[in-house]
Design an enzyme around this catalytic site. Structure first.
Site, mmCIF file in Angstrom:
data_model
loop_
_atom_site.group_PDB
_atom_site.id
_atom_site.type_symbol
_atom_site.label_atom_id
_atom_site.label_comp_id
_atom_site.label_asym_id
_atom_site.label_seq_id
_atom_site.Cartn_x
_atom_site.Cartn_y
_atom_site.Cartn_z
ATOM 1 N N ALA A 71 -3.091 6.487 10.155
ATOM 2 C CA ALA A 71 -4.413 7.017 9.962
ATOM 3 C C ALA A 71 -4.217 8.005 11.535
ATOM 4 C CB ALA A 71 -5.797 6.003 10.794
ATOM 5 N N GLY A 107 -2.301 3.538 7.408
ATOM 6 C CA GLY A 107 -3.396 4.245 6.790
ATOM 7 C C GLY A 107 -2.202 4.754 4.875
ATOM 8 N N GLU A 116 -1.331 2.442 2.997
ATOM 9 C CA GLU A 116 -2.651 1.873 2.753
ATOM 10 C C GLU A 116 -3.058 2.686 1.403
ATOM 11 O OE1 GLU A 116 -4.637 1.416 6.813
ATOM 12 O OE2 GLU A 116 -4.711 -0.781 5.977
ATOM 13 N N GLU A 128 0.489 -0.327 12.711
ATOM 14 C CA GLU A 128 -0.855 -0.375 13.831
ATOM 15 C C GLU A 128 -0.913 -1.387 14.958
ATOM 16 O OE1 GLU A 128 -0.497 -0.223 10.410
ATOM 17 O OE2 GLU A 128 -2.767 0.978 9.393
#
Ligand code: 3H9
Length: 692
Positions: free
Chosen positions: A66, A105, A108, A128
């Site tokens: 992200a 992310g 993911e 993370e």
């Protein structure tokens, strides 16, 4: 080629749609990337000529996560969840093509693709936890469904970047393609999937591995217990573990809800903010306003180290590790042999832990040449002096270096306190002289304070900053002052800790409070470890300080089995009744009335003057920015990263409170606590260190 937006495009070749993201530097999932993925996917799905989709990235890496800079801002455009739904529910196969790192992310997103291919050099991970978070886009629910809960626990709590080959073995990646030929490889793979009519594999539906761990709470209890020390003080590791527990115990959609709730707790908390601040602070430290990124650097292909002691040896190892040949100069064969033997022992210990092969140990040792001949430094590109802290000796060495080293060679001193300008003045080339203050043990600790002399050239600064990064260090540029940034601030804490002991706090109380604050150890445990007799002289010792008294009693720290603490054979520390009495007697001799001292006072007395000193350092321009000071404290002294460093911590307490406490302490204990002008100014203007 059709541009979807400014960072994504879609092209269809032979029935395979290739959706490319091109958003430097790391293809983070910013709003335009998410939007591009969403609209690119929907176009590929609508296009009847498309049989499969490949998602690939341009530049140095697959999606690295992200976009951290967007946290806390109002959401815009397609959410990551929307993008993932679109991919996972696509009626045709979607293949992630991975190079560089698929992180957070990014992984993911790849986990919602039906298949994943990667080049052998690629790595995947959910890091993370290192920024105080957990994978909040289904990572904690999908990962254990592929790799199993045990491996998933390890991955999400360490944040490790797992090499592609291991990913293949674990089933995280379906196929490796030839290095440098990812696009072709991924398209060929997609065609194969289509030709073989392979199913649209959804990771969310793979339940076998999580179900087989159901009803085995010991998996989690044991993991927590085994890692309690590693996770001490941090919120994120346990939240990550709770998510994996949810993956095991709940249906997928319920697990997703649990992940979301736990993610929200972390993302709004102070620890995540501190850890993200620290991530960017470390990268910002590499940026020096008057030494632009394109400043030419000097080639450093060979190194000389003067001194084969603990520091010299550790420094030499850093360079041997990356293949740079190092010439180590000593003044006696005995010292040289001892130094080289210590290095060998360090490498052997690493090999014993399985972190190096014997061949690697031999290769690294092969990069080191010991000599008693100073003249051997004549041709090296850079020399680092690492002899003990004595200005006359250092000046003598630098004058000799000036006469010996080739023109343009970088001449660095590993001094921890001394004036680099004075050292530079011993040469006729002060522009080549710089400080490189490594922290002990130098082969382990990540920090280097790079000390800029008045005349140090920009090329030399740029070279040393870049070289530090190459050897895996975090370099922070600082100015010349006694103790530079880190030790100058540490001196404040040490002084107050010593005073507090005489006023009634016991060494173990102070150590406990600072340990609970998150430091690796308190000042007294640290003194015992380092040895109380560092800098102590038996001949001149006059029982004038606690330290002198303890050294005179032969309580010189861990090595003598006693210091501030008593130690057993395994070096376990126990509070010492003897020391308690020594302190009481000494305090009464000094006419000090002891009193009860609260934990809060211990924090204020030891940490607030450090913050104040940090402000003075900024005022004097000895550090470029407050965040540089924080980087120094996190990487050099083990300041808990979840508190962001002393300056970040001050901002979280609020500078008006810091100022107020300092004023009260000044009134009680004198000008050691006199607030810095910068602190007064920031408070008057309603600003914080981060606003500087
Ligand atoms: C996440 O994904 C949450 C999700 O689970 C769920 C959400 C709902 N964002 O390190 P470098 C910048 S959390 C924004 O020097 P390298 C970095 O600041 C994220 N910016 O390069 C730097 O900028 P500058 C999980 C980022 O080659 C530049 O890129 N992912 C981000 O040594 C180059 O970085 C992570 O935690 C980002 N995510 O290393 C991965 N990442 O040039 C974090 C980097 O202006 N990133 N930047 O100073 C890394 O570990 C390393 O950057 C990486 C490259 C290994 C990718």
């Amino acid at each position: 080629m059709a541009a979807i937006n400014e960072v994504t495009d879609l092209v269809t070749e032979d029935g395979i749609a290739v959706l490319t993201i091109n958003s430097p530097p790391v293809n983070a999932l910013s709003f335009p990337v998410r939007d591009g993925l969403f609209h690119g996917m929907s176009r590929a799905i609508e296009d009847a000529s498309v049989q499969a989709v490949v998602i690939i990235c341009a530049g140095r890496t697959f999606i690295a996560g992200a976009d951290i800079t967007e946290f806390g801002k109002a959401p815009r455009g397609a959410s990551l969840f929307d993008v993932q739904q679109m991919i996972e529910n696509a009626p045709k196969p979607v293949v992630a093509a991975i190079h560089g790192t698929a992180l957070g992310g990014g992984l993911e997103v790849a986990l919602t693709c039906h298949y994943r291919v990667a080049v052998p050099s690629a790595k995947c991970g959910l890091p993370e936890v290192n920024i105080g978070l957990l994978p909040g886009a289904g990572g904690t629910q999908r990962l254990p469904r592929i790799v199993g809960p045990e491996r998933a626990l390890e991955m999400v709590t360490s944040g490790e970047h797992v090499p592609a080959k291991q990913c293949l073995a674990a089933g995280l990646v379906d196929e490796l393609t030839e290095e440098g030929k990812l696009r072709e490889g991924a398209i060929a793979f997609a065609k194969k999937i289509v030709a073989e009519k392979r199913p649209l594999k959804k990771v969310r539906d793979l339940n076998e591995k999580v179900e087989s761990a159901r009803g085995k709470p010991e998996i989690f209890a044991d993991f927590r217990k085994a890692n309690a020390k590693r996770f001490r003080g941090f919120m994120a590791p346990d939240h990550n573990i709770r998510c994996i527990e949810a993956a095991v115990n709940l249906p997928f959609d319920e697990g997703m809800k649990a992940e979301r709730a736990l993610f929200q707790e972390l993302v709004t908390g102070i620890q995540a903010k501190a850890q993200q601040y620290s991530f960017f602070a470390e990268r910002t430290a590499a940026k020096i306003p008057d030494v632009p990124a394109d400043t030419p650097t000097l080639p450093v292909k060979t190194l000389g180290v003067i001194g084969a002691g603990t520091m010299g040896g550790g420094i030499a190892m850093n360079f041997a590790n990356i293949g740079i040949p190092v010439t180590i100069v000593e003044t006696s064969q005995e010292a040289l042999d001892r130094g080289l033997a210590t290095i060998k022992r360090n490498y052997d210990n690493t090999a014993k832990k399985g972190k190096l092969t014997q061949a690697q140990v031999d290769e690294r040792m092969g990069k080191l040449t010991g000599t008693l001949d100073f003249g051997a430094l004549a041709n090296v590109d850079m020399v680092i002096e690492a002899v003990f802290e004595n200005m006359d000796l250092k000046k003598e060495i630098f004058a000799k270096l000036d006469a010996t080293a080739k023109p343009g060679a970088i001449l660095a001193s590993n001094t921890s306190y001394l004036d680099v300008n004075e050292i530079a003045a011993a040469t006729k080339r002060p522009e080549s002289v710089i400080g490189t203050h490594f922290f002990s043990p130098a082969n382990v600790m990540k920090l280097v304070e790079v000390v800029r002399g008045d005349k140090t050239s920009k090329e030399v600064i740029a070279t040393v900053m870049a070289l530090s990064k190459k050897i895996g260090k975090v370099a922070v540029l600082v100015g010349v002052c006694f103790g530079f940034v880190g030790n100058r601030m540490l001196a404040q804490r040490q002084r107050e800790a010593q005073k507090l002991v005489l006023e009634g706090a016991l060494p173990w109380d102070i150590d406990r409070v600072l340990y609970d604050f998150g430091m690796p150890m308190g000042p007294f445990a640290m003194s015992d470890l380092a040895g109380l007799d560092v800098g102590w002289n038996k001949a001149t010792s006059k029982s004038s300080t606690l330290r002198e008294i303890l050294c005179e009693m032969d309580r010189r720290g861990q090595k003598t089995g006693a210091g501030y603490y008593d130690y057993d054979a395994q070096r376990n520390a126990k509070p010492s009744p003897v020391v308690e009495k020594v302190i009481a007697d000494f305090a009464s001799k000094q006419g000090i009335n002891t009193r009860a001292i609260s934990d809060e006072e211990i924090i204020e007395r030891t940490i607030y003057p450090m913050i104040n000193e940090g402000a003075k350092i900024l005022e004097e321009g000895k550090a470029i920015r407050a965040s540089d000071i924080d980087v120094i404290w996190i990487n050099g002294y083990g300041w808990p990263v979840y508190r962001g460093g002393p300056m970040f911590y001050a901002d979280t307490i609020g500078l008006p409170k810091v100022l107020d406490v300092l004023k009260q302490l000044q009134a009680k204990h004198g000008d050691d606590f006199k607030p810095s002008a910068l602190l007064e100014k920031l408070v008057a203007e309603g600003k914080s260190f981060r606003d500087l």
